[in-house]
Design a protein around this motif. Structure first.
Motif, PDB file in Angstrom:
ATOM      1  N   MET A   1       0.835  -1.140  -0.070  1.00 53.63           N
ATOM      2  CA  MET A   1       0.026   0.090  -0.069  1.00 53.63           C
ATOM      3  C   MET A   1       0.661   1.283   0.099  1.00 53.63           C
ATOM      4  O   MET A   1       0.597   2.434   0.098  1.00 53.63           O
ATOM      5  CB  MET A   1      -0.900   0.005   1.226  1.00 53.63           C
ATOM      6  N   GLU A   2       2.007   1.125   0.062  1.00 60.70           N
ATOM      7  CA  GLU A   2       3.000   2.186  -0.032  1.00 60.70           C
ATOM      8  C   GLU A   2       3.113   3.202   0.949  1.00 60.70           C
ATOM      9  O   GLU A   2       2.574   4.534   0.686  1.00 60.70           O
ATOM     10  CB  GLU A   2       3.030   2.798  -1.405  1.00 60.70           C
ATOM     11  N   GLY A   3       2.638   2.491   2.308  1.00 56.70           N
ATOM     12  CA  GLY A   3       2.471   3.357   3.606  1.00 56.70           C
ATOM     13  C   GLY A   3       3.810   3.813   4.201  1.00 56.70           C
ATOM     14  O   GLY A   3       4.939   3.317   3.973  1.00 56.70           O
ATOM     15  N   VAL A   4       3.675   4.472   5.025  1.00 56.70           N
ATOM     16  CA  VAL A   4       5.154   5.059   5.724  1.00 56.70           C
ATOM     17  C   VAL A   4       5.159   4.458   7.224  1.00 56.70           C
ATOM     18  O   VAL A   4       6.090   4.479   7.791  1.00 56.70           O
ATOM     19  CB  VAL A   4       4.937   6.586   5.995  1.00 56.70           C
ATOM     20  N   ASP A   5       3.916   3.835   7.774  1.00 57.80           N
ATOM     21  CA  ASP A   5       4.107   2.942   8.915  1.00 57.80           C
ATOM     22  C   ASP A   5       2.814   2.212   9.007  1.00 57.80           C
ATOM     23  O   ASP A   5       1.954   2.340   8.346  1.00 57.80           O
ATOM     24  CB  ASP A   5       4.318   3.878  10.301  1.00 57.80           C
ATOM     25  N   SER A   6       2.831   1.315  10.091  1.00 59.36           N
ATOM     26  CA  SER A   6       1.822   0.339  10.297  1.00 59.36           C
ATOM     27  C   SER A   6       1.331  -0.060  11.635  1.00 59.36           C
ATOM     28  O   SER A   6       2.403   0.181  12.593  1.00 59.36           O
ATOM     29  CB  SER A   6       1.667  -0.791   9.183  1.00 59.36           C
ATOM     30  N   THR A   7       0.484  -0.278  12.015  1.00 58.82           N
ATOM     31  CA  THR A   7      -0.033  -0.906  13.537  1.00 58.82           C
ATOM     32  C   THR A   7      -0.796  -2.230  13.294  1.00 58.82           C
ATOM     33  O   THR A   7      -1.765  -2.114  12.308  1.00 58.82           O
ATOM     34  CB  THR A   7      -0.705   0.241  13.874  1.00 58.82           C
ATOM     35  N   PHE A   8      -0.463  -2.979  14.220  1.00 62.78           N
ATOM     36  CA  PHE A   8      -1.181  -4.338  14.030  1.00 62.78           C
ATOM     37  C   PHE A   8      -2.266  -4.247  15.190  1.00 62.78           C
ATOM     38  O   PHE A   8      -1.912  -4.156  16.507  1.00 62.78           O
ATOM     39  CB  PHE A   8      -0.250  -5.564  14.433  1.00 62.78           C
ATOM     40  N   HIS A   9      -3.461  -4.515  15.018  1.00 60.56           N
ATOM     41  CA  HIS A   9      -4.500  -4.773  15.975  1.00 60.56           C
ATOM     42  C   HIS A   9      -5.087  -6.222  15.871  1.00 60.56           C
ATOM     43  O   HIS A   9      -5.582  -6.441  15.003  1.00 60.56           O
ATOM     44  CB  HIS A   9      -5.594  -3.680  15.501  1.00 60.56           C
ATOM     45  N   GLY A  10      -5.093  -6.911  17.281  1.00 65.44           N
ATOM     46  CA  GLY A  10      -5.562  -8.155  17.206  1.00 65.44           C
ATOM     47  C   GLY A  10      -6.733  -8.287  18.256  1.00 65.44           C
ATOM     48  O   GLY A  10      -6.788  -7.365  19.193  1.00 65.44           O
TER      49      GLY A  10
END
Length: 476
Positions: A252-261
């Motif tokens: 997705m060509e993002g700059v960062d990401s967060t994982f939510h479980g």
């Protein structure tokens, strides 16, 4: 509906109420218009804006132009057009609508987006002039609508025309802020979200990154490499997050990401069966229209058999709260070792006592350092057990979210009542734990309204931070 009406509705135009505002009858409107015109040079927007609540389907500039014509006819005077660039109220800001829209479009030219929202920061002097305009004419200072609101709408309509996108006042893909005084256009690209379920097929892998507590993730202690993490900065070299999120972020060509479980399993537990629901939130994505089936294959190839994902779908931001907050039940399989011989009859009797039992669990010893000290009440909806030999058994539990399974077996030095160990009267320890399913208690996680079938992920300006929560109750 006319084209003007359609544009107004598309941009959230408040000029469609059809209700009479301040001004009374026709003569009162003309008198107010004369007073406004006497205040100094005005553009049609600023002349018409105090009457924004009058006449369905008109823009303020059309109201202003109509009032000029009406006053000229009533007074039999020469018609004088609006002073667009010399307006003493807005100082010609409406002459720059096209310019602002073009600059907004240019600011996000490299991004895929389908929805937007425009906000403006109007100079304090212009806002004061807007108020004084009404007061000097003897009108209610709040008559019509504020300058800022009209500018938002006019620039917003033009942005939609330039970009071929739609306004969204809830969760747009991009948000623009026009700072008129600073002559600046700021663009915020909101998050995109991908939902799925994961299976963890190897033990000793945490769900999210686990920075080393001794070096605080730096990998160093002074000038030397940290002995605890061997300089990596992590207590565990890999996590479900690290095996999945980087691929989604990259595609997705993002700059960062967060994982939510939807909760989390122990580091040493497997996550099998139908998998655990999760959402990966990608910050500032350049791409939103992605092939989720190909993405699923890419993630699984990257995880190399340690983790598998399935059912990847673009979802709305509300899915983050859903996976973290929806009441869920879990199924577990535990390999149990006893401290003394146990008979089949003894195990069957103890398991029958636990089946359907309401369990009280004081915060377990193993998580007491980071959990509030309190007693939690959970239900063990279904418990079965099969003896492998006199010292070993396989126990399956279907329980409430937050039920600590290891402590349900061991008793945790009396902190959990009832427990398998307590009912048998022998020590019982979980030597291996597998999570078999995570499902909504009253409804499935996967409800249609949370998914974006058209391939366009929605935006989210309210970033939800990751936390460890109470999880499943089987978190290390």
């Amino acid at each position: 509906m006319t084209d003007t009406d359609a544009d107004a509705v598309a941009a959230g135009d408040a000029d469609t109420s059809g209700e009479d505002g301040d001004g009374g009858d026709f003569d009162d409107v003309l008198a107010a218009a004369r007073a406004l015109l006497a205040s100094g040079p005005l553009c049609d927007h600023c002349l018409g804006r105090p009457f924004a609540e009058r006449s369905f389907g008109l823009g303020n500039h059309e109201r202003g132009h109509g009032l000029r014509v009406a006053v000229a006819l009533a007074d039999d005077t020469d018609f004088e057009p609006g002073a667009a660039g010399d307006c003493w109220v807005c100082e010609g800001v409406f002459e720059r609508v096209d310019e602002f829209a073009e600059r907004a479009a240019d600011a996000v030219a490299d991004y895929e987006y389908a929805t937007y929202q425009v906000g403006t920061r109007v100079p304090p002097l212009a806002e004061e002039n807007d108020r004084l305009l009404r007061e000097d004419a003897g009108m209610d200072p709040d008559a019509g609508e504020p300058l800022r609101k009209e500018l938002n709408r006019e620039v917003g309509k033009r942005v939609g025309q330039v970009t071929g996108t739609a306004v969204d006042f809830d969760r747009p893909h991009v948000q623009f802020l026009l700072d008129v005084d600073a002559d600046r256009v700021e663009a915020t690209v909101n998050s995109a979200h991908v939902y799925g379920r994961y299976r963890k097929l190897e033990r000793d892998i945490p769900q999210t990154e686990w920075p080393c507590s001794d070096c605080r993730g730096s990998g160093r202690q002074g000038r030397e490499a940290c002995d605890t993490c061997d300089g990596s900065g992590y207590l565990y070299p890999e996590s479900v997050q690290q095996l999945t999120a980087p691929v989604v972020e990259d595609v997705m060509e993002g700059v960062d990401s967060t994982f939510h479980g939807a909760g989390r399993e122990d580091v040493d537990a497997l996550m099998l069966g139908t998998g655990r629901p999760f959402v990966i939130e990608v910050d500032e994505p350049r791409r939103r229209e992605i092939d989720v089936r190909r993405l699923e294959s890419d993630v699984n190839a990257f995880a190399d058999g340690k983790v598998e994902v399935e059912g990847l779908r673009l979802c709305s931001h509300e899915m983050v709260a859903r996976v973290k907050e929806l009441d869920a039940t879990k199924r577990y399989r535990a390999a149990v070792e006893f401290g003394a011989d146990v008979t089949e009859d003894d195990l069957a009797e103890a398991v029958a006592e636990l089946d359907g039992a309401t369990v009280e669990q004081y915060t377990p010893n193993r998580v007491d350092h980071r959990r509030a000290s309190m007693t939690r009440t959970r239900v063990a909806h279904e418990v079965t057990g099969e003896l492998d030999d006199a010292r070993h058994a396989t126990v399956e539990v279907h329980g409430d979210g937050g039920l600590y399974i290891k402590e349900l077996i061991s008793g945790d030095e009396g902190r959990t009542e009832p427990s398998l160990a307590g009912l048998l009267g022998v020590d019982a320890t979980v030597t291996a734990l597998d999570v078999l399913s995570v499902e909504g208690e009253d409804e499935a996680f996967e409800q249609p309204e949370f998914f974006l079938e058209d391939g366009r992920g929605d935006g989210d300006s309210d970033h939800v931070a990751s936390d460890d929560g109470d999880g499943d109750g089987d978190e290390e």
